[in-house]
Design a protein around this motif. Structure first.
Motif, PDB file in Angstrom:
ATOM      1  N   ASP A 274       0.828  -1.208   0.000  1.00 22.37           N
ATOM      2  CA  ASP A 274       0.000   0.000   0.000  1.00 22.37           C
ATOM      3  C   ASP A 274       0.864   1.260   0.000  1.00 22.37           C
ATOM      4  OD1 ASP A 274      -2.471  -1.200  -0.161  1.00 22.37           O
ATOM      5  OD2 ASP A 274      -2.816  -1.232   2.005  1.00 22.37           O
ATOM      6  N   TYR A 278       0.941   3.794  -3.178  1.00 19.31           N
ATOM      7  CA  TYR A 278       0.616   5.207  -2.963  1.00 19.31           C
ATOM      8  C   TYR A 278       1.746   6.093  -3.473  1.00 19.31           C
ATOM      9  CZ  TYR A 278       0.146   9.714  -0.722  1.00 19.31           C
ATOM     10  OH  TYR A 278       0.089  11.062  -0.503  1.00 19.31           O
ATOM     11  N   ARG A 326      -5.445   5.007  -3.605  1.00 18.56           N
ATOM     12  CA  ARG A 326      -4.306   4.507  -2.819  1.00 18.56           C
ATOM     13  C   ARG A 326      -4.237   5.220  -1.463  1.00 18.56           C
ATOM     14  NH1 ARG A 326      -4.215  -0.006  -4.838  1.00 18.56           N
ATOM     15  NH2 ARG A 326      -3.270  -0.261  -2.783  1.00 18.56           N
TER      16      ARG A 326
END
Length: 336
Positions: A274, A278, A326
Motif C-alpha cells: 500500500d 501510494y 491509494r
C-alpha cells in the motif's frame, strides 16, 4: 535491511538491460526476451523454467521500465505466471504455462471490476484489462479464488491509453471458467508489486535521460546541471525515484522471501505494498513533470523519448487505482 541484489538477480538485471537496449521493435524485443530465457524466470523448473520468484520478476520489470519498452511482461509474468506457479495445480501449470517460455503465449489479469460467480460460471465487467486481446487467459479474482477466463468467450471493448499499449473492457456473461484455489489475495499483491517495479524502472529511466540532458546542454556557456535551480530540481526527482525504489523492493522482498505464510505476515506485505502503490500514484507523475520541465522546449516534443516514460506512467497510475484510491487504502489501514 539489505535490498541489494544477489548474484542471480544481478545477472537478470544485466541480461535484461543488454537484451532490451538492442531492440527497438516490441515484437523483436519480446522474442529476444524469450530467446534469452527471461520469460522463463518464474515458470517452474519441471516445465522448462527457472522456478524463480517475485523479486527476480520485479528485476526484469524494472529493466523493462528503464527503457519504457511496451511489452506484456507485467501481464504475463506478474499477473499470470507467478499466481499460477504459486497456487495452480501441476496440471493447470502444465496446460496454461505451455508456450510462455518460448514467447508464444501471453497471460493477463482483470483486477478491477464487478464479478459474480455461480458454480463454475463467471459474470461481470472488468475494466482496464491490459493486453486482453493477445491473452491466452484472463485471470479474474473473485472471493478467495481466481477464475481463468478465455477471452474468446468474452466481449472485448478496446479502450484508449496514454502510452498506446492495448487495453480492454472485458464483459463476461455466465462464462465457464476454471478455478485456481486461494489465489485471489496473492494475485492482487503480485499485481501491485509488479506495477511498482515497472513504475520504479520508468522513473529511473526518465531520471537518467534527464540527467544526461542537463549535463550536456549548455546555457550562457555553462552546462544546465551547474545552475543551482536545476540541481535542486533534479535532486528532488532523485529523492522521489529512490523512495519508490526502496518501498517497492521492501514489498517484493517480503513476497519473495515467503513472509506471507501467515496472517500477520500477509498484513505486513499488504502494508508495504500500500505504501509503494501510494508513492507510485502520488509521486511518479510529479517526477515526470519535473523531467519534462528540465528538458525545456524539448520536453514538449511528442517524438522525444521522454514521452514514452510519462505516458506509460500515467497508464500505470490508473492501473493501481489512482492517488485518491491509494490514499484511502492507507487511511483505512492506519485507522485500523
Amino acid at each position: 535491511m539489505d535490498f541489494g541484489f544477489d548474484d542471480t538477480q544481478q545477472a537478470v538485471a544485466r541480461l535484461a538491460g543488454d537484451v532490451l537496449a538492442g531492440q527497438a521493435d516490441p515484437e523483436s524485443a519480446w522474442k529476444a526476451l524469450a530467446q534469452a530465457g527471461l520469460l522463463a524466470l518464474a515458470v517452474p523448473e519441471r516445465l522448462g523454467g527457472d522456478g524463480l520468484g517475485p523479486v527476480e520478476v520485479a528485476v526484469l520489470l524494472a529493466e523493462t521500465g528503464r527503457v519504457a519498452a511496451p511489452l506484456p511482461v507485467l501481464e504475463t509474468l506478474a499477473l499470470g505466471v507467478l499466481p499460477l506457479a504459486r497456487h495452480g495445480t501441476g496440471d493447470q501449470c502444465e496446460r496454461l504455462l505451455d508456450g510462455v517460455v518460448a514467447g508464444n503465449r501471453v497471460l493477463t489479469a482483470g483486477t478491477r471490476g464487478e464479478v459474480t460467480v455461480s458454480g463454475d460460471r463467471v459474470s461481470g465487467t472488468l475494466v482496464g484489462v491490459r493486453y486482453a486481446q493477445r491473452a491466452h487467459r484472463v485471470l479474474v479474482p473473485a472471493g478467495e479464488h481466481v477464475y481463468l477466463v478465455d477471452p474468446a468467450d468474452a466481449t472485448l471493448t478496446a479502450t484508449g491509453t496514454s502510452g498506446g499499449e492495448p487495453e480492454c473492457t472485458v464483459t463476461v456473461r455466465g462464462v465457464a471458467a476454471e478455478r485456481v484455489d486461494g489465489a485471489a489475495a496473492d494475485l492482487r499483491r503480485l499485481a501491485l508489486a509488479g506495477a511498482c517495479a515497472l513504475g520504479g524502472g520508468l522513473v529511473a529511466g526518465a531520471l537518467a535521460l534527464t540527467a544526461g540532458h542537463v549535463r550536456g546542454r549548455e546555457q550562457f556557456g555553462r552546462p544546465l546541471a551547474t545552475f543551482q535551480a536545476v540541481a535542486q530540481r533534479i535532486a528532488d526527482v532523485y529523492v522521489g525515484v529512490r523512495t519508490l525504489h526502496l518501498a517497492t523492493w521492501s514489498a517484493c522482498w517480503r513476497l519473495g522471501a515467503g513472509r506471507d505464510a501467515d496472517a500477520d505476515a500477509d498484513a505486513d506485505a499488504d502494508a508495504d505494498l500500500d505504501v509503494a502503490a501510494y508513492w507510485l500514484a502520488q509521486e511518479a507523475p510529479p517526477v515526470m513533470e519535473a523531467c519534462h520541465h528540465l528538458h525545456g522546449g524539448l520536453g514538449v516534443d511528442a517524438g522525444y523519448p521522454l514521452h514514452r516514460f510519462s505516458s506509460a506512467t500515467k497508464d500505470l497510475v490508473r492501473f493501481v487505482g489512482g492517488v485518491e484510491h491509494r490514499l484511502a487504502r492507507l487511511a483505512d489501514r492506519i485507522a485500523g
